[in-house]
Scaffold this active site. Structure first.
Site, PDB file in Angstrom:
ATOM      1  CG  HIS A 287      -1.561  -1.249   1.572  1.00 40.11           C
ATOM      2  ND1 HIS A 287      -0.906  -2.340   2.142  1.00 40.11           N
ATOM      3  CD2 HIS A 287      -2.853  -1.632   1.412  1.00 40.11           C
ATOM      4  CE1 HIS A 287      -1.780  -3.317   2.331  1.00 40.11           C
ATOM      5  NE2 HIS A 287      -2.963  -2.916   1.895  1.00 40.11           N
ATOM      6  CG  HIS A 299      -8.607  -1.322   8.106  1.00 38.30           C
ATOM      7  ND1 HIS A 299      -7.281  -1.642   7.993  1.00 38.30           N
ATOM      8  CD2 HIS A 299      -9.252  -1.964   7.107  1.00 38.30           C
ATOM      9  CE1 HIS A 299      -7.116  -2.464   6.970  1.00 38.30           C
ATOM     10  NE2 HIS A 299      -8.285  -2.678   6.410  1.00 38.30           N
ATOM     11  CG  ASP A 369      -6.783   0.516   1.229  1.00 34.13           C
ATOM     12  OD1 ASP A 369      -7.641  -0.327   0.915  1.00 34.13           O
ATOM     13  OD2 ASP A 369      -5.884   0.289   2.057  1.00 34.13           O
TER      14      ASP A 369
END
Length: 476
Positions: A287, A299, A369
């Site tokens: 990422h 997250h 993402d």
């Protein structure tokens, strides 16, 4: 006696205010992804709770159980919660209807959005109208279903798309191997790529790379059988020295990274991507800018990578530069790199996109993402979607909570009409997306001798069925 009566009275006061504030907090954003599991009943429940709360406050005041000030304050909280919930429901409905209405801007922007889905008919409607550029297959889409059923559903979406005159859909899956294998079952549960490094120690680098390529070819074959043409792997973040914290509930890069050595990571990732490409499946390096030096889970929380860009260039970014392919993609993480853009995470940063495009010369896809993740959702989903498009990102991923798509697209259309989106990158972005979507997955059986789990099993001296477990133990 008064002291004994005062305790319960104070306790009742605390409970009343806790309930009122909880109701208000839930009503502030009932569409948050954190409440996805209860969303179907949440709006109705909040409206009922707000109505009952107002009624209870009025009754308590009438019976002299509540003072005037407390009754007014509690009643206002409950009424405000009801109004916020009702307003959010009406706004959500209006945004959805606006996106689904005939709209040139929405169809012009649709190819930038990749969405997960719960309902086939709903996502089919978006595909037929050109309102999305691709779909994300999640665990919920394959759970309890066989391969043929899933493939038939993907084929049906592609057929409807073609019949409507739109280019093919990008079909994404997150099949890293190891702990992140959302397509297993029905696909095979393969060990993480890091298991290859452990199992190949002493065999030479060429052997490791050949096994990585064979791993990619096998995984690509299985993904192709589902109609997937872009896999969200491999992870090329370097393995961090630090241990996972209790607050890191999802990222867990230490368990997913290939290795700590950037050259090993780069070459294994490149060989794996080559294997995927043989089966018509693109690879996604993730990422960027790398999570080895990030100490929070994006997250849920915002994150900053304080490592100087000069060090990142020579270390963490080597796998991204060396393994990048023009027929693949780089996923931009929700991490702020102050040395490049102190204000926005990489996924929303024009400075980051320009560095990858102009300095590095990368001509593959750039995608965010998931925009449902807390690191950007807390900034405002509307703002995040517009910032990503203004930055020149090709694809916006909205996978976990598909209903957020309508909010994001509605804001993107408003930005388009306001002249906030630059047209300079549109043609090249559409070209990249079109080439990737037109890539036809190659369904071709591999010879039994190429089975990766058998190879690992023989090296470990155990039966093939236990190979994945052995490989995973080797990484701990």
């Amino acid at each position: 006696m008064r002291a004994r009566q005062g305790g319960p009275a104070r306790g009742g006061l605390v409970v009343r205010w806790m309930l009122a504030l909880l109701l208000l907090a839930l009503a502030y954003d009932p569409r948050t992804p954190y409440l996805l599991a209860v969303r179907e009943v949440l709006t109705a429940g909040l409206l009922v709770a707000a109505t009952l709360g107002v009624a209870a406050v009025c009754m308590g005041f009438a019976r002299d159980r509540l003072g005037r000030f407390e009754a007014a304050a509690l009643g206002t909280c409950c009424a405000l919660a009801g109004l916020l919930t009702l307003g959010d429901m009406l706004v959500a409905r209006a945004q959805r209807e606006a996106v689904l209405a005939p709209d040139v801007e929405a169809s012009r922007l649709g190819h930038h959005f990749i969405v997960g889905y719960h309902d086939f008919d709903e996502v089919a409607r978006l595909a037929e109208r050109g309102l999305i550029g691709g779909i994300y297959l999640a665990r919920r889409n394959v759970r309890g279903r066989d391969l043929a059923t899933v493939r038939a559903e993907v084929d049906a979406l592609q057929a409807r798309r073609a019949a409507a005159g739109w280019p093919p859909l990008l079909v994404l899956a997150d099949q890293e191997g190891g702990r992140v294998a959302h397509m297993s079952p029905p696909l095979s549960a393969m060990p993480a790529l890091s298991a290859l490094v452990a199992a190949s120690s002493g065999d030479g680098f060429d052997t490791l790379l050949e096994r990585a390529r064979a791993y990619g070819a096998r995984q690509g074959r299985e993904l192709a059988s589902l109609g997937v043409n872009l896999n969200l792997g491999p992870v090329v973040d370097l393995r961090p020295e630090r241990q996972t914290t209790m607050l890191d509930t999802h990222t867990r890069i230490g368990q997913r990274a290939i290795a700590a050595d950037p050259v090993v990571v780069a070459r294994v990732a490149a060989a794996y991507a080559e294997g995927l490409a043989e089966r018509g499946v693109g690879a996604t390096l993730k990422h960027f800018p790398g999570l080895a030096g990030v100490h929070t889970d994006t997250h849920h929380f915002s994150a900053r990578l304080e490592t100087p860009p000069t060090h990142l260039e020579a270390h963490d970014w080597l796998p991204f530069r060396l393994a990048a392919r023009s027929d693949g993609a780089i996923m931009l993480g929700h991490v702020v790199v102050p040395g490049i853009d102190p204000q926005r995470p990489a996924s929303l940063s024009k400075a980051v996109v320009e560095m990858l495009r102009q300095t590095w010369g990368f001509d593959g896809l750039l995608l965010t993402d998931d925009l449902n993740m807390g690191a950007v959702y807390r900034r405002g989903l509307c703002r995040a979607a517009v910032d990503a498009l203004r930055a020149g990102v090709d694809l916006l991923l909205i996978s976990y909570d598909p209903q957020q798509y309508y909010r994001a697209m509605h804001c993107a259309v408003a930005a388009e009409r306001a002249g906030l989106l630059d047209d300079a990158w549109r043609a090249s972005s559409r070209r990249r997306i079109g080439i990737a979507a037109a890539r036809a997955p190659v369904v071709q059986p591999l010879p039994e001798t190429a089975r990766l789990d058998d190879t690992l099993a023989l090296r470990a001296g155990v039966r093939p069925a236990a190979a994945a477990e052995v490989a995973l133990r080797a990484t701990r």
